[in-house]
Design a protein around this motif. Sequence first.
Motif, PDB file in Angstrom:
ATOM      1  N   PRO A  10     -23.876  55.606 -22.277  1.00 40.99           N
ATOM      2  CA  PRO A  10     -25.310  55.355 -22.450  1.00 40.99           C
ATOM      3  C   PRO A  10     -25.888  55.981 -23.716  1.00 40.99           C
ATOM      4  CG  PRO A  10     -24.814  55.875 -20.170  1.00 40.99           C
ATOM      5  CD  PRO A  10     -23.541  56.056 -20.908  1.00 40.99           C
ATOM      6  N   ALA A  11     -25.487  57.211 -24.037  1.00 40.86           N
ATOM      7  CA  ALA A  11     -26.054  57.872 -25.224  1.00 40.86           C
ATOM      8  C   ALA A  11     -25.615  57.161 -26.499  1.00 40.86           C
ATOM      9  CB  ALA A  11     -25.624  59.340 -25.265  1.00 40.86           C
ATOM     10  N   ASP A  30     -15.162  54.211 -29.437  1.00 36.87           N
ATOM     11  CA  ASP A  30     -14.844  54.616 -28.060  1.00 36.87           C
ATOM     12  C   ASP A  30     -13.450  54.144 -27.717  1.00 36.87           C
ATOM     13  OD1 ASP A  30     -14.839  54.868 -25.090  1.00 36.87           O
ATOM     14  OD2 ASP A  30     -16.956  55.326 -25.412  1.00 36.87           O
ATOM     15  N   ARG A  43     -13.238  51.517 -16.737  1.00 29.76           N
ATOM     16  CA  ARG A  43     -13.916  52.659 -17.401  1.00 29.76           C
ATOM     17  C   ARG A  43     -13.262  53.986 -17.004  1.00 29.76           C
ATOM     18  NH1 ARG A  43     -16.470  54.135 -21.065  1.00 29.76           N
ATOM     19  NH2 ARG A  43     -18.705  54.319 -21.416  1.00 29.76           N
ATOM     20  N   GLN A  48     -17.269  59.098 -13.281  1.00 32.89           N
ATOM     21  CA  GLN A  48     -18.402  58.844 -12.392  1.00 32.89           C
ATOM     22  C   GLN A  48     -18.897  57.402 -12.457  1.00 32.89           C
ATOM     23  OE1 GLN A  48     -18.560  60.583 -15.244  1.00 32.89           O
ATOM     24  NE2 GLN A  48     -20.589  60.667 -16.146  1.00 32.89           N
ATOM     25  N   HIS A  53     -25.402  56.207  -8.914  1.00 35.77           N
ATOM     26  CA  HIS A  53     -26.352  56.818  -9.842  1.00 35.77           C
ATOM     27  C   HIS A  53     -27.764  56.476  -9.365  1.00 35.77           C
ATOM     28  CE1 HIS A  53     -23.006  57.554 -12.485  1.00 35.77           C
ATOM     29  NE2 HIS A  53     -23.768  57.981 -13.484  1.00 35.77           N
ATOM     30  N   GLY A  54     -28.601  57.490  -9.217  1.00 36.86           N
ATOM     31  CA  GLY A  54     -30.031  57.265  -9.089  1.00 36.86           C
ATOM     32  C   GLY A  54     -30.583  57.226 -10.502  1.00 36.86           C
ATOM     33  N   ARG A 100     -24.632  51.971 -11.925  1.00 35.87           N
ATOM     34  CA  ARG A 100     -24.421  52.445 -13.298  1.00 35.87           C
ATOM     35  C   ARG A 100     -23.785  51.335 -14.143  1.00 35.87           C
ATOM     36  NH1 ARG A 100     -22.565  57.168 -16.392  1.00 35.87           N
ATOM     37  NH2 ARG A 100     -21.656  56.245 -18.253  1.00 35.87           N
ATOM     38  N   VAL A 124     -11.359  59.074 -31.394  1.00 36.84           N
ATOM     39  CA  VAL A 124     -11.796  60.005 -32.435  1.00 36.84           C
ATOM     40  C   VAL A 124     -11.007  61.289 -32.249  1.00 36.84           C
ATOM     41  CG1 VAL A 124     -13.725  61.276 -33.431  1.00 36.84           C
ATOM     42  CG2 VAL A 124     -14.093  58.960 -32.535  1.00 36.84           C
ATOM     43  N   SER A 153     -19.800  62.114 -26.699  1.00 40.37           N
ATOM     44  CA  SER A 153     -18.510  61.891 -26.041  1.00 40.37           C
ATOM     45  C   SER A 153     -18.490  62.339 -24.584  1.00 40.37           C
ATOM     46  CB  SER A 153     -17.395  62.589 -26.819  1.00 40.37           C
ATOM     47  OG  SER A 153     -17.587  63.986 -26.797  1.00 40.37           O
ATOM     48  N   ASP A 287     -24.334  63.993 -22.261  1.00 38.46           N
ATOM     49  CA  ASP A 287     -23.545  64.934 -21.472  1.00 38.46           C
ATOM     50  C   ASP A 287     -22.757  65.899 -22.344  1.00 38.46           C
ATOM     51  OD1 ASP A 287     -24.431  63.859 -19.114  1.00 38.46           O
ATOM     52  OD2 ASP A 287     -22.439  63.454 -18.294  1.00 38.46           O
ATOM     53  N   GLY A 299     -28.837  63.260 -15.007  1.00 39.00           N
ATOM     54  CA  GLY A 299     -28.021  63.122 -16.217  1.00 39.00           C
ATOM     55  C   GLY A 299     -28.481  62.015 -17.149  1.00 39.00           C
ATOM     56  N   LEU A 300     -28.771  60.845 -16.593  1.00 38.67           N
ATOM     57  CA  LEU A 300     -29.205  59.751 -17.476  1.00 38.67           C
ATOM     58  C   LEU A 300     -30.586  60.043 -18.054  1.00 38.67           C
ATOM     59  CD1 LEU A 300     -28.001  56.647 -15.416  1.00 38.67           C
ATOM     60  CD2 LEU A 300     -27.033  57.496 -17.556  1.00 38.67           C
TER      61      LEU A 300
HETATM   62  C1  LIG Z   1     -20.255  62.217 -10.085  1.00 42.32           C
HETATM   63  C2  LIG Z   1     -21.440  62.005 -11.013  1.00 42.32           C
HETATM   64  C3  LIG Z   1     -22.571  61.359 -10.549  1.00 42.32           C
HETATM   65  C4  LIG Z   1     -23.684  61.169 -11.384  1.00 42.32           C
HETATM   66  N1  LIG Z   1     -24.821  60.645 -10.867  1.00 42.32           N
HETATM   67  C5  LIG Z   1     -25.901  60.501 -11.646  1.00 42.32           C
HETATM   68  C6  LIG Z   1     -27.119  59.991 -11.122  1.00 42.32           C
HETATM   69  O1  LIG Z   1     -27.239  59.703  -9.925  1.00 42.32           O
HETATM   70  N2  LIG Z   1     -28.163  59.813 -11.981  1.00 42.32           N
HETATM   71  C7  LIG Z   1     -28.091  60.160 -13.303  1.00 42.32           C
HETATM   72  O2  LIG Z   1     -29.077  59.999 -14.015  1.00 42.32           O
HETATM   73  N3  LIG Z   1     -26.961  60.677 -13.814  1.00 42.32           N
HETATM   74  C8  LIG Z   1     -25.878  60.868 -13.037  1.00 42.32           C
HETATM   75  N4  LIG Z   1     -24.722  61.374 -13.564  1.00 42.32           N
HETATM   76  C9  LIG Z   1     -24.702  61.735 -14.988  1.00 42.32           C
HETATM   77  C10 LIG Z   1     -24.436  60.523 -15.890  1.00 42.32           C
HETATM   78  O3  LIG Z   1     -23.303  59.827 -15.450  1.00 42.32           O
HETATM   79  C11 LIG Z   1     -24.259  61.034 -17.318  1.00 42.32           C
HETATM   80  O4  LIG Z   1     -25.416  61.771 -17.640  1.00 42.32           O
HETATM   81  C12 LIG Z   1     -24.023  59.945 -18.354  1.00 42.32           C
HETATM   82  O5  LIG Z   1     -22.763  59.362 -18.208  1.00 42.32           O
HETATM   83  C13 LIG Z   1     -24.105  60.557 -19.768  1.00 42.32           C
HETATM   84  O6  LIG Z   1     -23.843  59.556 -20.726  1.00 42.32           O
HETATM   85  P1  LIG Z   1     -23.097  59.917 -22.093  1.00 42.32           P
HETATM   86  O7  LIG Z   1     -23.187  58.692 -22.921  1.00 42.32           O
HETATM   87  O8  LIG Z   1     -23.603  61.197 -22.631  1.00 42.32           O
HETATM   88  O9  LIG Z   1     -21.563  60.203 -21.706  1.00 42.32           O
HETATM   89  P2  LIG Z   1     -20.432  59.248 -20.992  1.00 42.32           P
HETATM   90  O10 LIG Z   1     -21.056  58.257 -20.123  1.00 42.32           O
HETATM   91  O11 LIG Z   1     -19.469  60.201 -20.424  1.00 42.32           O
HETATM   92  O12 LIG Z   1     -19.779  58.504 -22.237  1.00 42.32           O
HETATM   93  C14 LIG Z   1     -18.953  59.184 -23.151  1.00 42.32           C
HETATM   94  C15 LIG Z   1     -18.046  58.176 -23.833  1.00 42.32           C
HETATM   95  O13 LIG Z   1     -17.329  58.829 -24.876  1.00 42.32           O
HETATM   96  C16 LIG Z   1     -16.007  58.323 -24.925  1.00 42.32           C
HETATM   97  N5  LIG Z   1     -15.166  59.325 -25.593  1.00 42.32           N
HETATM   98  C17 LIG Z   1     -15.017  60.630 -25.274  1.00 42.32           C
HETATM   99  N6  LIG Z   1     -14.199  61.240 -26.159  1.00 42.32           N
HETATM  100  C18 LIG Z   1     -13.811  60.297 -27.054  1.00 42.32           C
HETATM  101  C19 LIG Z   1     -12.973  60.309 -28.193  1.00 42.32           C
HETATM  102  N7  LIG Z   1     -12.401  61.452 -28.616  1.00 42.32           N
HETATM  103  N8  LIG Z   1     -12.791  59.162 -28.860  1.00 42.32           N
HETATM  104  C20 LIG Z   1     -13.382  58.011 -28.454  1.00 42.32           C
HETATM  105  N9  LIG Z   1     -14.202  57.934 -27.383  1.00 42.32           N
HETATM  106  C21 LIG Z   1     -14.419  59.058 -26.695  1.00 42.32           C
HETATM  107  C22 LIG Z   1     -15.662  58.076 -23.461  1.00 42.32           C
HETATM  108  O14 LIG Z   1     -14.640  57.099 -23.351  1.00 42.32           O
HETATM  109  C23 LIG Z   1     -16.999  57.564 -22.919  1.00 42.32           C
HETATM  110  O15 LIG Z   1     -17.092  56.163 -23.009  1.00 42.32           O
HETATM  111  C24 LIG Z   1     -23.619  61.605 -12.738  1.00 42.32           C
HETATM  112  C25 LIG Z   1     -22.481  62.250 -13.207  1.00 42.32           C
HETATM  113  C26 LIG Z   1     -21.402  62.467 -12.357  1.00 42.32           C
HETATM  114  C27 LIG Z   1     -20.194  63.203 -12.876  1.00 42.32           C
END
Ligand SMILES: Cc1cc2nc3c(=O)[nH]c(=O)nc-3n(C[C@H](O)[C@H](O)[C@H](O)COP(=O)(O)OP(=O)(O)OC[C@H]3O[C@@H](n4cnc5c(N)ncnc54)[C@H](O)[C@@H]3O)c2cc1C
Length: 429
Positions: A10-11, A30, A43, A48, A53-54, A100, A124, A153, A287, A299-300
Amino acid sequence: MRIGIIGTGPAGLFLGATLARRGHAVLAVDRDTGPDPDGTWARRGVMQFHHPHGVRPQVGEGLLAELPEAHAAWVAAGAEPIVFVLPDGRRMTGGMRSRRATFERALRDVATREPGLEIRRGHVDGVAVSGGRARGLVVDGVGEPVDLVVDASGRSGRATRDLTGGPAVEGDTGAAYVSRQYRLHDPADPGPMTNPLAWQADLDGYQVIVFRHEAGVFSVLLVRPAGSLRELRHEAVFDAACRAIPGLDAWTDPGRAVPITPVLPGGRLYNHYRSQPDVDGLVLVGDAVCTTTPMFGRGLATTMMQCRELLRRIDTGEIGGFGAWCDAEMRPWVEDHVRSDDHARRAWAGGDVDLTGPLPSPLIMAAAEVDGRIGAALGPYLAMLAGPASLDTVEPLAHAVYAGGWRPAPAAGPTREELATLLRRTAAS
Ligand SMILES: Cc1cc2nc3c(=O)[nH]c(=O)nc-3n(C[C@H](O)[C@H](O)[C@H](O)COP(=O)(O)OP(=O)(O)OC[C@H]3O[C@@H](n4cnc5c(N)ncnc54)[C@H](O)[C@@H]3O)c2cc1C
């Protein structure tokens, strides 16, 4: 600028599309392959992804403000606004009902079509740094020069760990997930709800939440102390638990709903807060900055809040202040969760409320059942419009409630010991 983004969760997707829309040349990398041609999306790097996800209002608000087509695509895919009516008659939006995967697919579809954003499959390996400044990404061994690196990441990303050091705040939630998705036979006939967002039962030693998603799909989540109730990963055992817990039996009655996924086990969950690195031209977001106990569904929302703040700062040339903003606005949430989980772990182990220091937020909120003045102060905190410090004014009221001997009663249903016995018997039969 030429901007390199590590990760298209998402980020990464949100920032990639919005920065490209502002005229920057963006490369987002990615290792994930994206959805398969048949529509499935494993995925694997985001454990997760298929857990419930709420989705808080901040997420939809961010899309509407910056990428309205992604919001429209999300709604077209079935996402439903949660609207509830306050006691004074005002209508409030409490977020969106959506898996999600439904959310991320809509965002990805729009990001993929954004001119100026290249989404590339690759790993990366690290970030090239010289003279204290990030100069580029190293993608599968090959350098990609950029002016700004955004590390999106996620919770387990490693690409910049050598540059960021350990987390400034961290804590074990003590909890682990086991969940499963179901579909209602008739979407208009859901099971019982304990609040506008979900059905929730805090039983003796574990927790159960039913999250409604889009189009009659819902998830059943059992939150167990890590290391216990392990047998829940087996379908027959999970079914037995559903039948044994009052309220959950109604949701999962075969006459009402059918499972549409296997049981999804999850690993131990941690809170962390990571400060921004002391490297010019490198920012962490999502994250990669912070994770919080997921049952609270933050988290989202924290990811979207960070993305919007970073965008604003890139627009105005104030990226340097992003670290101080994260310290002020994000870190307190993680500290709040670490304190809350210390209490939860103690409670799950049979311990009493610790009255020697300030109470954690969940206990302050629970005490609103006894002292109505507490409830009146909770709104901004619950909506994440004010941080955990906004509860300081009512903490003494809650303290008095617990000092007087009151404790929240567990929901009706088997205790963890009783459930464990039932699960062992089912697993053995
Ligand atoms: C069990 C669980 C339940 C959750 N429930 C909720 C909820 O109910 N509501 C809510 O708001 N949030 C929830 N969250 C949190 C939410 O899932 C995260 O906040 C969200 O995924 C953050 O997005 P992001 O883009 O920062 O990271 P991510 O979604 O983790 O994306 C990171 C990406 O980076 C990629 N990546 C990593 N390292 C590399 C690399 N070296 N090279 C290339 N690609 C790479 C990965 O493949 C991935 O696609 C939950 C989390 C967990 C663990």
